[in-house]
Design a protein around this motif. Structure first.
Motif, PDB file in Angstrom:
ATOM      1  N   SER A  92     -24.935  62.518  83.783  1.00 30.33           N
ATOM      2  CA  SER A  92     -24.741  62.205  82.368  1.00 30.33           C
ATOM      3  C   SER A  92     -25.905  62.767  81.574  1.00 30.33           C
ATOM      4  O   SER A  92     -27.049  62.701  82.014  1.00 30.33           O
ATOM      5  CB  SER A  92     -24.688  60.685  82.155  1.00 30.33           C
ATOM      6  N   LYS A  93     -25.597  63.297  80.395  1.00 35.34           N
ATOM      7  CA  LYS A  93     -26.643  63.795  79.510  1.00 35.34           C
ATOM      8  C   LYS A  93     -26.356  63.261  78.102  1.00 35.34           C
ATOM      9  O   LYS A  93     -25.222  63.289  77.639  1.00 35.34           O
ATOM     10  CB  LYS A  93     -26.679  65.321  79.493  1.00 35.34           C
ATOM     11  N   TYR A  94     -27.405  62.782  77.475  1.00 42.89           N
ATOM     12  CA  TYR A  94     -27.306  62.199  76.148  1.00 42.89           C
ATOM     13  C   TYR A  94     -28.383  62.824  75.264  1.00 42.89           C
ATOM     14  O   TYR A  94     -29.535  62.934  75.673  1.00 42.89           O
ATOM     15  CB  TYR A  94     -27.567  60.693  76.188  1.00 42.89           C
ATOM     16  N   VAL A  95     -28.020  63.210  74.054  1.00 40.34           N
ATOM     17  CA  VAL A  95     -28.990  63.696  73.077  1.00 40.34           C
ATOM     18  C   VAL A  95     -28.759  62.900  71.799  1.00 40.34           C
ATOM     19  O   VAL A  95     -27.679  62.957  71.213  1.00 40.34           O
ATOM     20  CB  VAL A  95     -28.838  65.205  72.802  1.00 40.34           C
ATOM     21  N   LEU A  96     -29.773  62.129  71.402  1.00 40.24           N
ATOM     22  CA  LEU A  96     -29.679  61.320  70.193  1.00 40.24           C
ATOM     23  C   LEU A  96     -30.828  61.673  69.263  1.00 40.24           C
ATOM     24  O   LEU A  96     -31.979  61.763  69.702  1.00 40.24           O
ATOM     25  CB  LEU A  96     -29.734  59.823  70.526  1.00 40.24           C
ATOM     26  N   GLN A  97     -30.488  61.874  68.000  1.00 40.50           N
ATOM     27  CA  GLN A  97     -31.497  62.213  66.999  1.00 40.50           C
ATOM     28  C   GLN A  97     -31.559  61.064  65.987  1.00 40.50           C
ATOM     29  O   GLN A  97     -30.534  60.663  65.440  1.00 40.50           O
ATOM     30  CB  GLN A  97     -31.115  63.506  66.294  1.00 40.50           C
ATOM     31  N   TYR A  98     -32.769  60.568  65.785  1.00 42.24           N
ATOM     32  CA  TYR A  98     -32.984  59.449  64.877  1.00 42.24           C
ATOM     33  C   TYR A  98     -33.781  59.887  63.656  1.00 42.24           C
ATOM     34  O   TYR A  98     -34.727  60.672  63.775  1.00 42.24           O
ATOM     35  CB  TYR A  98     -33.747  58.317  65.585  1.00 42.24           C
TER      36      TYR A  98
END
Length: 136
Positions: A92-98
């Motif tokens: 699994s790969k997750y990219v989150l930008q805040y």
């Protein structure tokens, strides 16, 4: 005798459920940050991350971020992307930008996370922070 293998995998992209899993993981990160618990946050980073980013540099970066931006006030999820592969080779790969607000400015912080196996924990493999406050 030839060797053969069979890999049965399926994948899903940008699932709300997967986004929520990654957001919950980062809630711990931001909570630790607000409590000045850098050591607890460093445990959320992968071994792979530490192989390319020396701990001393990260400690200096965190200290500089805190000095220039102050305490974290609020977080807002912006862009995000998830890819989850299930089956014989799960990953699994997750990219989150805040878009985060601090006492002395704002910053865009991007987290790249990975889960290697179906039962492994999510770990941060990449971190980036951008803020105009760093240019003052």
């Amino acid at each position: 005798m030839p060797f053969t293998s069979c890999h049965l995998n399926s994948s899903r992209t940008n699932s709300e459920e997967d986004k929520q899993i990654a957001e919950e993981f980062l809630l711990d990160y931001f909570s630790n940050q607000q409590m000045d618990s850098t050591a607890a946050n460093f445990r959320l980073f992968s071994k792979q991350f530490w192989q390319v980013s020396p701990r001393e540099k990260m400690e200096k970066m965190v200290a500089k971020r805190n000095e220039i931006l102050g305490r974290l006030k609020s977080t807002e999820l912006g862009q995000w992307q998830t890819v989850v592969v299930s089956g014989s080779d799960p990953a699994s790969k997750y990219v989150l930008q805040y878009k985060n607000k601090y006492e002395k400015g704002e910053a865009v912080e991007t987290f790249t996370m990975r889960r290697e196996g179906a039962h492994d924990s999510i770990r941060i493999i990449g971190y980036n922070i951008n803020s105009d406050a760093f240019l003052r």
